[in-house]
Enzyme design. Structure first.
Site, short mmCIF file in Angstrom:
data_model
loop_
_atom_site.label_atom_id
_atom_site.label_comp_id
_atom_site.label_asym_id
_atom_site.label_seq_id
_atom_site.Cartn_x
_atom_site.Cartn_y
_atom_site.Cartn_z
N LYS A 187 84.93 -36.46 -11.09
CA LYS A 187 86.08 -35.55 -11.00
C LYS A 187 86.08 -35.00 -9.59
O LYS A 187 85.18 -34.26 -9.20
CB LYS A 187 85.92 -34.42 -12.03
N CYS A 296 76.77 -25.06 1.78
CA CYS A 296 75.87 -24.26 0.92
C CYS A 296 74.53 -24.00 1.61
O CYS A 296 73.83 -23.08 1.25
CB CYS A 296 75.69 -24.88 -0.45
N GLU A 398 77.47 -15.28 -0.93
CA GLU A 398 77.83 -16.48 -0.19
C GLU A 398 79.29 -16.37 0.24
O GLU A 398 80.18 -16.22 -0.59
CB GLU A 398 77.63 -17.71 -1.08
P1 ADP Z 1 85.08 -23.74 -5.48
O1 ADP Z 1 85.25 -22.31 -5.92
O2 ADP Z 1 84.46 -23.88 -4.17
O3 ADP Z 1 86.28 -24.61 -5.66
P2 ADP Z 1 83.97 -24.66 -7.93
O4 ADP Z 1 82.57 -24.57 -8.39
O5 ADP Z 1 84.98 -23.92 -8.73
O6 ADP Z 1 83.94 -24.30 -6.42
O7 ADP Z 1 84.42 -26.18 -7.90
C1 ADP Z 1 83.57 -27.28 -7.81
C2 ADP Z 1 84.07 -28.38 -8.71
O8 ADP Z 1 84.00 -27.94 -10.07
C3 ADP Z 1 85.54 -28.76 -8.49
O9 ADP Z 1 85.69 -30.15 -8.63
C4 ADP Z 1 86.25 -28.02 -9.61
O10 ADP Z 1 87.47 -28.58 -9.99
C5 ADP Z 1 85.24 -28.16 -10.73
N1 ADP Z 1 85.39 -27.20 -11.82
C6 ADP Z 1 85.92 -25.96 -11.78
N2 ADP Z 1 85.88 -25.38 -13.00
C7 ADP Z 1 85.31 -26.26 -13.86
C8 ADP Z 1 84.98 -26.27 -15.25
N3 ADP Z 1 85.25 -25.24 -16.01
N4 ADP Z 1 84.39 -27.37 -15.76
C9 ADP Z 1 84.10 -28.42 -14.99
N5 ADP Z 1 84.39 -28.50 -13.67
C10 ADP Z 1 84.99 -27.43 -13.10
#
Ligand code: ADP
Length: 496
Positions: A187, A296, A398
């Protein structure tokens, strides 16, 4: 879709628009819905990306399940050869991938995006050579029994990746997963779906259809159904701590293993006896100023001993000042744009917060670009904060932007204590000419990756990952491939 490298990133973005890769085919979302991919340097849309949802996850996982059955039967070394063949092909597309990455993420081509695109092939070459290392053991259990272990693939691996270093971080997950005999469903991050899609399309010229699927979409609608899918036997995630927890909880419901690479607030300790110029250059690299601090491992807490503090700040400011901010695709540019409006606002809010801190001084570096074409770009001037301590939010949270704190200290013990006084534990560096101090610090610094007098970035063969809130599990090595992408089966043959 042309097989030749395309060096005009806008043309390539248009060619990839509206598609993701499922079962070897470039397809739209089942629903037909899309979302915009924006160039953060101009604010202009450059492509649409399919809005993947549960139905698309279902199709991708079903394809992966089918493909994995045959793939597991391919000799491990041959699997490695095919992954290494992908590396060769990706090596021919470095320029193209670097440009596309610069366009969608705002990371400068010369200092960041091209470099990342070239490291990509290196990761596939490294893991491609490890096929025959998927070895088990023999166990001296009983003279009448031949007892051994086999390393078997998990099946379908779900990989969720972020936008900051999407090519490299995806490679660190899918290369070992594939060589170990798994199929993968990735994804992509919503902010950076294009370059990783092109990588998937290129690799699908070599790999069997369905073995590597790439979905685009948002976290809750696309990432969550992938983590929750009953046929996904392992999730490997890089992203924020908060989302990492959500992913971990969802995986716990299914009792599947998870690898999490999360945030950091990495300390850099500079002792009075350090080489000033090398330490300053190390801070520029460590803070990833040329990546707008979007890392990170960013050395965002720089502890400098009294005797060197003022000179260090002056030199650091001069060095960061000299970095040119501008169009990410321009070869003269050192620093590009922040990836998205949300991140832009977030970074700016931390800068505001720092400015209001009593005793803090904000040293603003580099000039904003004056090109009218970039007027709507998400550019932020790098900021070095001084006069702050390790307790303030700037030093604890962060920021993921070009903002660092330089914290003065006098006593080595106090510096070690402050460096470890953090929720995170990803990386740390110590700068000193004294061997005893250096070695003492390497033992005592609480981090997954500690360096002395340098600030090397992630490399294949070097174990990478954090402790505390920075994550679970390590990546980038043979051990990581064995631990995270296989399970160990015990076999006993009774010979009596
Ligand atoms: P950022 O805030 O930097 O975008 P995230 O941790 O939200 O960092 O995003 C990292 C990845 O996790 C992205 O590909 C995002 O779409 C995905 N993501 C966000 N929410 C979820 C979720 N509930 N389950 C699985 N993947 C998720």
């Amino acid at each position: 879709m042309t097989q030749d490298p395309v060096t005009d990133p806008r043309a390539l973005a248009r060619a990839l628009s509206g598609r993701m890769l499922i079962d070897g085919a470039l397809v739209a979302a089942r629903s037909g819905r899309t979302f915009e991919v924006i160039d953060p340097a101009t604010g202009e849309p450059v492509a649409e990306a399919p809005f993947g949802e549960a139905a698309d996850v279902e199709a991708a996982v079903a394809a992966a399940v089918r493909a994995q059955k045959d793939w597991a039967g391919v000799a491990a070394r041959q699997r490695g050869r095919l992954v290494a063949e992908c590396a060769r092909l990706l090596g021919e597309h470095v320029e193209e991938l670097g440009r596309l990455l610069a366009l969608e993420t705002g990371k400068a081509l010369r200092t960041e995006s091209r470099v990342e695109a070239s490291v990509l092939a290196d990761v596939f070459t490294f893991f491609g050579g490890l096929g025959s290392e998927l070895k088990g053991e023999t166990v001296p259990f009983s003279p009448d029994m031949l007892t051994l272990t086999l390393r078997e693939p998990i099946g379908v691996v779900g990989a969720i990746i972020p936008w900051n270093v999407p090519l490299l971080l995806m490679a660190l997950k899918i290369a070992p997963a594939l060589v170990a005999g798994n199929a993968v469903v990735v994804k992509a991050a919503e902010e950076a779906p294009l370059a990783v899609l092109r990588v998937a399309e290129i690799m699908n010229r070599v790999l069997p259809a369905g073995l590597f699927n790439l979905l685009t979409g948002l976290g809750p609608e696309c990432g969550a159904p992938l983590v929750g899918h009953p046929k996904v036997g392992k999730v490997t995630f890089t992203g924020s701590v908060e989302t990492g927890r959500t992913v971990y909880r969802a995986a716990a419901e299914k009792l599947i293993p998870v690898t999490l690479e999360l945030g950091g607030k990495s300390p850099m300790i500079v002792m009075d006896d350090a080489d000033l110029e090398r330490a300053v250059a190390g801070a520029v690299v460590g803070m990833r100023f040329t990546r707008q601090g979007q890392s990170c491992t960013a050395s965002s807490r720089i502890f400098v001993q009294d005797g060197l503090h003022d000179a260090f700040v002056e030199r650091l400011k001069a060095k960061v000042d000299a970095l040119v901010m501008g169009d990410p695709l321009d070869e003269r540019t050192d620093i590009g744009a922040i990836v998205s409006p949300q991140q832009f606002e977030r970074v700016r809010s931390y800068i505001e917060l720092g400015r209001d801190l009593p005793g803090a001084t904000a040293h603003l570096c580099s000039a904003l670009p004056d090109d009218p074409a970039l007027a709507k770009g998400l550019f932020v001037r790098p900021v070095i904060f001084t006069g702050v301590n390790n307790a303030c939010r700037l030093a604890r949270e962060e920021i993921f932007g070009p903002v660092c704190t330089v914290i003065r200290f006098s006593d080595y013990e106090a510096a070690i204590e402050a460096a470890n006084d953090s929720d995170y534990g990803l990386a740390a560096t110590i700068w000193t000419k004294d061997l005893r101090t250096a070695l003492d610090a390497t033992r005592r610094l609480e981090a997954g990756f500690v360096q002395v007098n340098q600030n090397l970035v992630v490399q294949p063969a070097l174990s990478y990952g954090g402790i505390k809130q920075s994550g679970l599990g390590k990546e980038a090595t043979l051990e990581a491939m064995l631990e995270h992408f296989t399970h160990k089966k015990t076999v006993i043959v009774n010979m009596a």
